[in-house]
Design a protein around this motif. Structure first.
Motif, PDB file in Angstrom:
ATOM      1  N   ASP A 179       0.858  -1.182   0.000  1.00  0.00           N
ATOM      2  CA  ASP A 179       0.000   0.000   0.000  1.00  0.00           C
ATOM      3  C   ASP A 179       0.898   1.237   0.000  1.00  0.00           C
ATOM      4  O   ASP A 179       1.749   1.390   0.891  1.00  0.00           O
ATOM      5  N   ARG A 184      -1.550  -0.661   7.179  1.00  0.00           N
ATOM      6  CA  ARG A 184      -2.525  -0.038   8.079  1.00  0.00           C
ATOM      7  C   ARG A 184      -2.228  -0.287   9.560  1.00  0.00           C
ATOM      8  O   ARG A 184      -2.226   0.672  10.359  1.00  0.00           O
ATOM      9  N   HIS A 372       0.204   7.477  -4.098  1.00  0.00           N
ATOM     10  CA  HIS A 372      -0.220   6.438  -5.029  1.00  0.00           C
ATOM     11  C   HIS A 372       0.419   6.627  -6.407  1.00  0.00           C
ATOM     12  O   HIS A 372       0.764   5.652  -7.074  1.00  0.00           O
ATOM     13  N   THR A 380       5.914  -4.720   2.572  1.00  0.00           N
ATOM     14  CA  THR A 380       4.902  -5.009   3.575  1.00  0.00           C
ATOM     15  C   THR A 380       5.442  -5.946   4.650  1.00  0.00           C
ATOM     16  O   THR A 380       5.079  -5.832   5.827  1.00  0.00           O
TER      17      THR A 380
END
Length: 509
Positions: A179, A184, A372, A380
């Motif tokens: 991401d 998150r 983005h 990750t």
């Protein structure tokens, strides 16, 4: 004449996750801002307030020490504790308008898009001294390297286990593109940590994970800067940031630093309409000074009037050896002008390549779009392992151990330097950090050549940096000469003595 103590009702909420001592700090700041407490007023005695709150005296003492460090209170021995009589007027006022989430965008809040293309860069090939800096601050770790944490003391076995557990989990998220805004759970842990330890109130959506401090600056500037924007930059200031910013096309405005940090009055005279200010308020890089409360308020006031952005680089504030770490400049930001930047390079290890930015709510959408478009998220797997490291309590325990270890190691090198150099070196220790600057006094032949001293040290395997090159005009006759020294990886007194004697030999050539 005994001054009366104003009636002050302080209520704490034991159901809140915020520690009681931080709640006490916040109540006093609010009372001062609202005018209930005024400069010169006596505040309740430690024992009396502890009894009122049914809490330990040490809890109140810790809160008072933080408020003293911040400049809100003054302790006068047997006379008591008082609200500082030198508080700036802007502190004693209630924040105007709505909270940050209710503010509408103002002119100049956003840039017009990404910075200039590489063709517009004015950097060209790096100067020789920048090449030397890159050698000294990257690659194989070397003795006395500034900014390098204690690699020998990091809990590698714990970290390896967490990474292995995540790798074995086989989750597709670990294998897919990351991401761009960040993993998150890690963003959530960072938001919680900053609220408890740095006084920064934010939500996970404001936190953006990056691949290091340079990547953080790139994300911020691509999101908010316009070509040829001007930026206040501390003089002396962080070397690697200066080199990168010059490459982006930002016009740097060197603003002098003194014992209270960056000189806001000088900055206003030099360029009142600059759109950015890059500061290191908790531990000025490289001198180690703490930005005073008066200047923090003045800086925030300037940013509000100029519709400017403040980039707060809080690179190693966790390591403070006199009292607890001070709240961040961002904790005082009521007008949503501060972009808070942190990194795991100093608190864990630099090879992790994880950093983060907390952006104002008004800028979240813009920064998210740019993140983005850059599509440069960190792996990750490592983000998830870092989140686990925090969640299981390893992070907090590691910080506690490192504060004690660094306090010991810095005194080892200080004593060794004093024995090796005598009066030929001035050591003025800052209250925190994992590096410090020392000055070389002027000799009979004029200022010492700290660049030559550092070059000789580099040939002998040491990684100290000359202080003068941190200044915008490093070779000017009045520019201080000295060395920037890291101490986190010194194992014992014997090693400290050997390193100090080697460095001393470099002074004489």
């Amino acid at each position: 004449m005994t001054l009366p103590t104003p009636t002050l009702i302080i209520e704490i909420d034991r159901q809140q996750p915020l520690p009681i001592y931080l709640q006490i700090c916040e109540r006093f700041r609010t009372a001062i801002a609202s005018g209930h407490l005024r400069p010169g007023d006596r505040v309740p005695a430690l024992r009396g307030l502890a009894m009122q709150l049914s809490t330990a005296r040490g809890t109140v003492e810790l809160a008072y020490s933080i408020l003293v460090d911040e400049g809100y209170l003054q302790m006068r021995g047997a006379a008591g504790t008082f609200v500082s009589p030198t508080l700036p007027a802007s502190v004693m006022r209630s924040p105007r308008g709505q909270g940050p989430q209710d503010r509408q965008a103002q002119p100049g809040d956003e840039g017009t898009g990404p910075l200039n293309s590489p063709d517009a860069s004015r950097g060209g090939q790096p100067a020789p001294r920048q090449l030397a800096i890159a050698v000294a601050m990257s690659g194989e770790p070397r003795p006395l390297q500034p900014g390098l944490p204690a690699l020998d003391a990091f809990p590698s076995k714990v970290w390896d286990r967490l990474v292995a557990q995540r790798a074995r989990s086989g989750g597709r998220a670990m294998l897919a593109y990351p991401d761009p805004a960040g993993y998150r759970p890690l963003r959530e842990h960072i938001a919680t940590y900053l609220g408890l330890s740095r006084g920064v109130t934010c939500v996970p959506e404001q936190v953006f994970i990056t691949g290091g401090y340079r990547a953080t600056l790139e994300l911020v500037l691509r999101s908010l800067a316009r070509p040829n924007d001007r930026m206040w930059f501390e003089d002396p200031g962080y070397l690697l940031a200066r080199g990168f910013l010059v490459e982006t096309g930002v016009q740097l405005v060197p603003v002098p630093v003194d014992g209270e940090g960056i000189d806001i009055e000088r900055g206003t005279r030099l360029d009142p309409e600059a759109r950015f200010a890059l500061v290191t308020p908790s531990h000025q890089s490289p001198l180690g000074h703490t930005l005073s409360l008066a200047r923090r308020i003045a800086l925030l006031d300037w940013a509000e009037k100029a519709s400017a952005w403040i980039i707060e680089d809080d690179y190693d504030s966790e390591f403070r050896y006199a009292g607890r770490p001070l709240p961040a400049l961002k904790s005082l930001d009521r007008r949503d002008r501060v972009i808070y930047c942190g990194t795991f390079s100093k608190v864990m290890f630099p090879g992790l390549r994880l950093a983060y930015a907390v952006v104002p709510e008004r800028a979240v959408e813009r920064v998210a779009r740019v993140a983005h478009s850059m599509n440069a998220g960190s792996p990750t797997l490592l983000q998830a392992a870092a989140a686990d490291f925090i969640r299981h309590g390893h992070f907090a325990r590691h910080l506690k151990r490192m504060r004690a270890l660094y306090a010991e190691r810095r005194m080892l090198i200080v004593h060794a330097l004093e024995q090796a150099f005598g009066e030929r070196l001035i050591v003025d220790l800052p209250p925190g950090g994992i590096q410090f600057a020392v000055q070389l006094p002027e000799g009979p032949d004029g200022p010492a050549d700290d660049v030559a001293v550092a070059a000789r040290a580099r040939e002998l395997g040491l990684a100290v940096l000359p202080l003068s090159i941190w200044y915008a005009n490093g070779r000017a006759p009045r520019t201080p000469r000295g060395l920037v020294i890291g101490f986190a990886n010194i194992a014992d007194a014997g090693e400290a003595g050997r390193l100090a004697r080697t460095l001393r030999a470099c002074l004489d050539g």
